[in-house]
Scaffold this motif. Structure first.
Motif, short mmCIF file in Angstrom:
data_model
loop_
_atom_site.label_atom_id
_atom_site.label_comp_id
_atom_site.label_asym_id
_atom_site.label_seq_id
_atom_site.Cartn_x
_atom_site.Cartn_y
_atom_site.Cartn_z
N GLY A 188 40.82 42.78 45.51
CA GLY A 188 42.12 43.30 45.11
C GLY A 188 41.90 44.47 44.17
O GLY A 188 40.93 44.49 43.43
N LEU A 189 42.78 45.44 44.23
CA LEU A 189 42.63 46.65 43.41
C LEU A 189 43.73 46.72 42.37
O LEU A 189 44.91 46.60 42.69
N ILE A 190 43.33 46.92 41.11
CA ILE A 190 44.29 47.14 40.03
C ILE A 190 44.10 48.58 39.56
O ILE A 190 43.04 48.95 39.06
N ASP A 191 45.12 49.40 39.75
CA ASP A 191 45.08 50.79 39.30
C ASP A 191 45.27 50.85 37.79
O ASP A 191 45.88 49.97 37.18
N SER A 192 44.77 51.94 37.19
CA SER A 192 44.84 52.07 35.74
C SER A 192 46.27 52.14 35.22
O SER A 192 46.51 51.81 34.06
N GLY A 193 47.23 52.53 36.04
CA GLY A 193 48.62 52.64 35.58
C GLY A 193 49.40 51.34 35.65
O GLY A 193 50.49 51.24 35.12
N TYR A 194 48.84 50.30 36.27
CA TYR A 194 49.56 49.02 36.43
C TYR A 194 49.52 48.22 35.14
O TYR A 194 48.46 48.06 34.53
N ARG A 195 50.66 47.72 34.73
CA ARG A 195 50.73 46.94 33.49
C ARG A 195 51.37 45.57 33.69
O ARG A 195 51.70 44.88 32.74
N GLY A 196 51.52 45.14 34.94
CA GLY A 196 52.11 43.83 35.21
C GLY A 196 51.06 42.73 35.22
O GLY A 196 49.86 42.97 35.02
N GLU A 197 51.52 41.53 35.46
CA GLU A 197 50.64 40.36 35.50
C GLU A 197 49.62 40.47 36.63
O GLU A 197 49.95 40.89 37.74
N ILE A 198 48.41 40.07 36.35
CA ILE A 198 47.41 39.94 37.41
C ILE A 198 47.69 38.63 38.14
O ILE A 198 47.63 37.56 37.54
N ARG A 199 48.04 38.76 39.41
CA ARG A 199 48.27 37.60 40.27
C ARG A 199 47.18 37.61 41.33
O ARG A 199 46.85 38.66 41.88
N VAL A 200 46.63 36.45 41.61
CA VAL A 200 45.49 36.34 42.51
C VAL A 200 45.92 35.62 43.79
O VAL A 200 46.28 34.45 43.75
N PRO A 201 45.90 36.32 44.93
CA PRO A 201 46.30 35.70 46.20
C PRO A 201 45.13 34.90 46.81
O PRO A 201 44.26 35.43 47.49
N LEU A 202 45.11 33.60 46.52
CA LEU A 202 44.04 32.73 47.00
C LEU A 202 44.31 32.26 48.42
O LEU A 202 45.46 32.12 48.83
N ILE A 203 43.22 32.00 49.16
CA ILE A 203 43.32 31.44 50.51
C ILE A 203 42.26 30.35 50.66
O ILE A 203 41.16 30.47 50.13
N ASN A 204 42.62 29.31 51.37
CA ASN A 204 41.72 28.19 51.62
C ASN A 204 41.15 28.32 53.04
O ASN A 204 41.85 28.08 54.02
N HIS A 205 39.89 28.70 53.13
CA HIS A 205 39.24 28.84 54.44
C HIS A 205 38.63 27.54 54.94
O HIS A 205 38.12 27.51 56.06
N ASP A 206 38.64 26.48 54.12
CA ASP A 206 38.10 25.21 54.58
C ASP A 206 38.97 24.68 55.71
O ASP A 206 40.20 24.78 55.65
N ARG A 207 38.36 24.14 56.73
CA ARG A 207 39.12 23.68 57.92
C ARG A 207 39.69 22.27 57.76
O ARG A 207 40.52 21.87 58.56
N HIS A 208 39.23 21.53 56.73
CA HIS A 208 39.63 20.13 56.64
C HIS A 208 40.21 19.72 55.29
O HIS A 208 41.08 18.86 55.25
N GLU A 209 39.71 20.30 54.21
CA GLU A 209 40.07 19.84 52.87
C GLU A 209 41.15 20.69 52.21
O GLU A 209 41.09 21.91 52.23
#
Length: 149
Positions: free
Chosen positions: A78-99
């Motif tokens: 993910g890219l955060i530009d120097s002008g951004y001042r909002g919350e850092i939100r992290v878009p997580l993904i679960n690649h596990d096929r079962h758990e």
């Protein structure tokens, strides 16, 4: 370099390095999330940062979460530009096929890497100069298969 940050939540933790010499600063989640196999969810860190001009922040997956649980970032990096001042939100993904994976507040969910960001101006030309390594226009797979000799 000093980088100012703001806590947007009482649970927010300053980005910190786990070990001296580490390149990335751990980002800690302040929200719970349940990620079933194949699911994704944005998780807030409760932190906003003021990345200096001439720099950018790259949000990267944590290798331990990836190896042990199949957890990564939808848009890695993910890219955060120097002008951004909002919350850092992290878009997580679960690649596990079962758990299913449970994100708990206080969990280290990603890393922030600060990098120099060059300012460039692009201009059109009829042809490009040769690259130093001679690769030219060869793309995906041009260097062969790993381990094939």
């Amino acid at each position: 370099m000093k980088v100012s940050f703001r806590r947007l939540s009482g649970r927010a933790v300053a980005p910190t390095k786990a070990h001296e010499g580490d390149a990335g600063y751990d980002l800690v989640g302040v929200e719970s999330a349940t990620l079933a196999p194949g699911e994704r969810a944005p998780v807030g860190t409760g932190v906003a940062v003021a990345i200096p001009d001439g720099y950018a922040g790259l949000v990267l997956p944590r290798s331990g979460l990836a190896v042990r649980h199949g957890i990564s970032l939808v848009n890695a990096p993910g890219l955060i530009d120097s002008g951004y001042r909002g919350e850092i939100r992290v878009p997580l993904i679960n690649h596990d096929r079962h758990e299913t994976f449970e994100v708990e507040p206080g969990m280290r969910i990603a890393q922030l890497l600060l990098v120099r960001a060059a300012d460039a101006s692009f201009f059109a030309v009829e042809s490009l100069e040769e690259s130093a390594d001679g690769r030219g226009e060869e793309g995906f797979g041009s260097s062969g298969i790993s381990g094939s000799g």
